[in-house]
Structures are given as C-alpha cells and as structure tokens.
Design a protein around this motif. Structure first.
Motif: not given
Length: 587
Positions: A316-320, A334-339, A343-344
């Motif tokens: 997931p660090r590869d945002l592109d 879309v479950p996610a954390v603040n980070t 980033g998105l």
C-alpha cells in the motif's frame, strides 16, 4: 436481525441465542440505546449455537457465493469455490504432518492470494492462526515464535532470511516458503517471481534446507483427506499479537465466538445503511495488511461473510499502484487508517477517480485527523466513518453510524451487544461528560493473553470489563470521544508500539547508557517514536537510527534521537515518560 450461520439456506434468517458466557446484560439507561433506534441499528446480535464455529461461516460462504471472486490480487483472482478447495488442501496438509487441534501455525506474509488460503486452511484444520508482521526483524520474530509455540510457519521468501537468522525458532518444525507469484498463473507467476528476484532484488539469499514450497504443500495431500474437526465457539481461532495496554508484545487469544460476534456486530452496522444495497459485484479495498486485526476482521472475515471481493494490495506504500487498482476495480468499501487516507488525498491522480461505486469509507486503527477527513469528504463526496477497537476486542468496540453526514471526530457508540463504561482510578463509573478510562464488556472481548494469566487478570476490572488504557468522554447521546491515553503506548500508522520494547532493543547498543521512548506527533503516521538517550563516547544520531533499523521493524524504530545528560526519574528510579513529553512540549 443477524442470520443463522448454521444454515446454507439463503432464506433462513432465524438464529438461536447461545449460552455464550460473555454476552453482557446492557442496563436500560445506557444513553446510546436511543441512538440505535434513531439510526436503525439493532441493539443486539444473535449468536449461533455454542457447538458451532467459524467453520460454519466459511462453509456457508463457499456454498452461497461459489463462482464469485473471493479475492483479487495483481490482476489474478480466486473464486469462493477455489478458496474452499485450496484451503481444504492446506488443512489436509497440516493434518498430515501430525499437527492436532489447537496447535499454533504462524503466517508471515503481506496481502497475497496465499494469505486467505493459508489462514482459512489453518482454522479449518482446527488449529490456531498466529498472524506475524512480515517486516519483523529476526529479533522480533524470535520472540513471537517462542511465545506463541507455533509448530509450523508459512513465510514469503522475501522474508525467509529473517527466519533463517532468528536465534530462537521456538517449536517450529515445518516451514513452507511462498513465492509472490505462486497463485498468479503459470506464465505471469514466473515473470513476477523473476522480476522480484533478479530485477527488483527483493529476495535476499537464504538457506532453509528443510522447508518446502507453497505449491508443494498445496498439492501434497488431497482435499478429500481433510478431517473436519469438532470445534465450538469457545475454541481459540487466532493469536493476535499486540503491545496491549502494558508490557511487551503478547498474544491476545481470540476465540471462534469472539470473531463470529464481531463479524455479526459489523454486519449489523453495515446493514443499517446498506442492507438492500450490497450486491454481488461489490469490492472491498484490502490495502491494510490482513495480519493487522482491523483488516483481518473488516476486510477478511466480514468481507467474506458478505460475499464481497477483497482487492488485495501487497504494497500500500505504492500509492500510484494503489490508485491504479482503485481505478480498475472501483471499490465500494474503503477501510483505511489515517496514514493511508492522508497519502491518497495528497495524490493528484486520486481526485480523478470515479467514486460512484463508493458506499463507505471506514477509519480505524488510529485517530483520523479532521483535516484529512475534510479533504477526503471534499474529493469523494462521502465522510469517513470512524470506529474504535483493539486487538483484545477482535477488534471493533464502537463505531459511528454509517449514515452520518459529516465526520464527527468521535469514535461513535458501542457496538451491538456491547457494554462500555468509563471509570476512574478506583474503578468507579464516572458521570456522563466526565473523563474516564474506557472499559468494555461484550462477546468480542478476548479470552485472555497467551501464557500471561496474571497480566490477563490485571487487564480486567473486578466486574469483568476489559480496561483499554484509553481515556474518553461520553456525551448524553452515548457518543464517545478519546481525549488521552492512560498508558505510554505509541500508535504509529495504526500499529501499537510499546516504549519498553524500543528501549530494550536500543539499549543493546554499547554507546547507550540508558534511554527513554515517547511518541511525538507526525502528520504522516499519527505518531513517531522519539528516543531520549544518555550516551557514552562519540556515537551519532545517524548511527543510532541505523541501529534501530536493524533491530526493530519500520513502525517501531525511533525516527528521532535527542541526546540528554540525564533522564527524569521517580524516586525509585523509574523513567518518567510524562516528563519526557513535557520536555517535548506535549504536556
């Protein structure tokens, strides 16, 4: 109400109440009960019979959803029918090794198609899944293998050298090494493995002569040899390692009943808004790693229960790359954390996506910043719905209603069939509007910590409520806001980091006389670990940061070093982290 997991009959929506020991009686004056009615949320869940387990859940999924995609990864997919077959093959393989019901099996891999196959295979074999962060150092891996008593390990070859270098391999007797491309098809799989090994240089050289490959394990024993174990809701299904509220990383023992309960609690929440609007084409973004309990439950357990297709993102660090996958599959959830949210929203290409399929954005793992939530709402047209939980509660404790119009900045109301109280230092309940430690009682609360009965006892109040270590305020509508953390836990990108572990690892450097760790604010990760160091000699900040990289996984290692002449201490010599936070201007 929730449906009966004992039946594959899609028209059967009845269920039996179970004599489940942790179902609390909720007092009628709890303020959030009116909120349930206002938002159309069922106040209780109906647990299945005690003699059932997650096996009934899985079998129901396989029967009901058959040819539907269960998981998608790197352009390849497996159906629920294939997941049924492959997980039975893994279960048969494990049983053929002589492993028995209750034995621990560790899994150390990112979000690949192999993960759900192996995880379900372990549980279907009657064994206990031990989630391991693949970015662990050999030192951290040694601790978890020793503490869990795992007898087998599934590991992606990218991290096999970490296992090879682990000084303490515990009771591990069987190692299965997976390649990234194992489930991507013959041609694509070979290409992906070739690129990973020879072009991207992602796989350090390793030597594990007694290991076998994932494909060998998958084909070793016919699925027809599988022996369905006798399991109940009381049997342990998952060891989820956490910093807890005190001490070093330890395994929260989550039972089949804990996981079933939390899955049904999430279903009640989602159904209150989308019961007639979830279709067979819906995709749930699974960018958070499945070894993290938030993703394991929301994306894994609930996603499968609902028949969603989990879009697995290995990196997931590869945002592109992530945005390209979102553009292709248009996830509904879309479950996610603040980070990740942060980033998105800072990628220009994200705003160009089509969000017409998006039903809900779910925040957990760490506090979502209001500024991030505002930008997300502006771009997607939907608010982030925040919840709260911890590994010890499978994890969901509280959530905001899915139909809220705006981000609330609160963790919401208690989940169905969950009682929450706020207490003072003497374990007395505080009044509405007053600060107190958040304490939880419900069917999702763990059985206890592996190997730590005394610490388990200390984690619960005299009346059986789990003490979270978080300080909150509940308003007259039952909504809770977290205002402080009672313990010294540092939360980095949704992961719990305990200062003791950092201090212990860093103190092994010969130039450190003593040190103290705290969390400091980070726009990117929520908090970053900072280490205050009393040194000897001419050691530099860079040397210590590099030492941290070698001995602690990414989110645990110190990002900042400050040299001091002495550390503030109590009269018995305990390092006062509160004083360190004052030095940093945080208190």
């Amino acid at each position: 109400m929730t449906e009966n997991i004992n039946s594959n009959n899609t028209d059967n929506n009845t269920s039996k109440m179970a004599a489940f020991p942790t179902m609390p009686t909720i007092p009628s004056d709890r303020p959030w009960l009116d909120a349930y009615e206002r938002y159309g949320i069922d106040a209780t869940i109906d647990m299945p019979d005690d003699e059932t387990s997650l096996l009934e859940v899985f079998e129901r999924n396989f029967s009901r959803y058959g040819q539907k995609p269960a998981y998608i990864c790197m352009g390849a997919s497996i159906s629920y029918k294939q997941l049924d077959l492959y997980s039975r093959q893994i279960a048969s393989y494990l049983q053929s090794l002589g492993l028995i019901k209750g034995d621990k099996v560790a899994v150390m891999m990112p979000n690949l198609l192999q993960y759900p196959i192996v995880a379900l295979g372990i549980i279907r074999a009657g064994m206990v899944l031990v989630n391991v962060n693949p970015l662990y150092t050999s030192r951290e891996l040694s601790h978890q293998l020793h503490d869990s008593g795992a007898k087998a390990l599934f590991i992606v070859e990218n991290f096999a050298k970490t296992y090879q270098e682990a000084e303490d391999k515990g009771q591990v007797q069987h190692v299965v090494v997976c390649k990234i491309g194992d489930m991507l098809g013959t041609i694509k799989g070979r290409v992906v493995n070739l690129v990973a090994r020879h072009i991207k240089k992602m796989i350090p050289s390793y030597n594990l002569p007694d290991s076998i490959s994932f494909k060998q394990a998958l084909g070793a024993v016919s699925a027809s040899k599988y022996k369905r174990p006798d399991l109940t809701l009381s049997d342990v299904a998952l060891l989820q390692y956490t910093g807890g509220t005190t001490g070093v990383a330890k395994g929260a023992m989550l039972s089949h009943g804990n996981l079933v309960a939390n899955m049904l609690q999430i279903k009640v929440l989602i159904d209150s808004a989308f019961e007639d609007d979830i279709n067979s084409e819906d995709v749930i973004l699974t960018a958070l790693p499945l070894y993290h309990v938030f993703s394991f439950m929301v994306c894994g357990m609930y996603g499968m229960y609902q028949g969603l297709a989990g879009l697995l993102i290995p990196n997931p660090r590869d945002l592109d790359g992530l945005i390209k996958e979102m553009d292709k599959y248009k996830p509904a959830f879309v479950p996610a954390v603040n980070t990740l949210f942060n980033g998105l929203v800072h990628k220009d290409s994200f705003a160009d996506l089509d969000f017409s399929n998006l039903k809900a954005s779910i925040g957990g793992g760490m506090s979502v910043l209001p500024s991030v939530a505002k930008e997300w709402h502006k771009i997607t047209g939907l608010p982030i719905v925040e919840g709260y939980g911890l590994s010890e509660t499978s994890p969901v404790v509280a959530f905001n209603p899915m139909t809220i119009a705006e981000f609330t900045g609160k963790i919401g109301i208690p989940a169905s069939s969950t009682d929450v109280i706020l207490i003072d230092d003497d374990e007395n309940e505080v009044a509405i509007g007053e600060r107190g430690e958040i304490c939880v009682k419900g069917p999702q609360v763990m059985l206890g910590y592996q190997n730590r009965p005394e610490e388990t006892t200390k984690t619960f109040t005299a009346h059986g409520y789990l003490k979270t270590g978080d300080i909150g305020i509940m308003d007259d509508k039952g909504f809770i806001k977290i205002v402080d953390r009672k313990k010294d836990m540092i939360i980095v990108s949704g992961f719990n980091v305990y200062p003791n572990e950092i201090e212990e690892a860093m103190s092994e450097h010969p130039a450190i006389v003593e040190c103290g760790a705290i969390g400091i604010p980070s726009d990117e990760r929520g908090e970053d670990p900072k280490l205050f160091v009393v040194k000897k000699g001419n050691v530099t900040e860079k040397e210590l940061l590099d030492f941290g990289k070698k001995n602690l996984t990414g989110y645990k290692r110190p990002r900042h070093i400050q040299f001091v002449d002495e550390l503030p201490k109590s009269n018995v010599g305990k390092i006062l982290r509160k004083e360190l936070r004052k030095m940093e201007g945080l208190e």
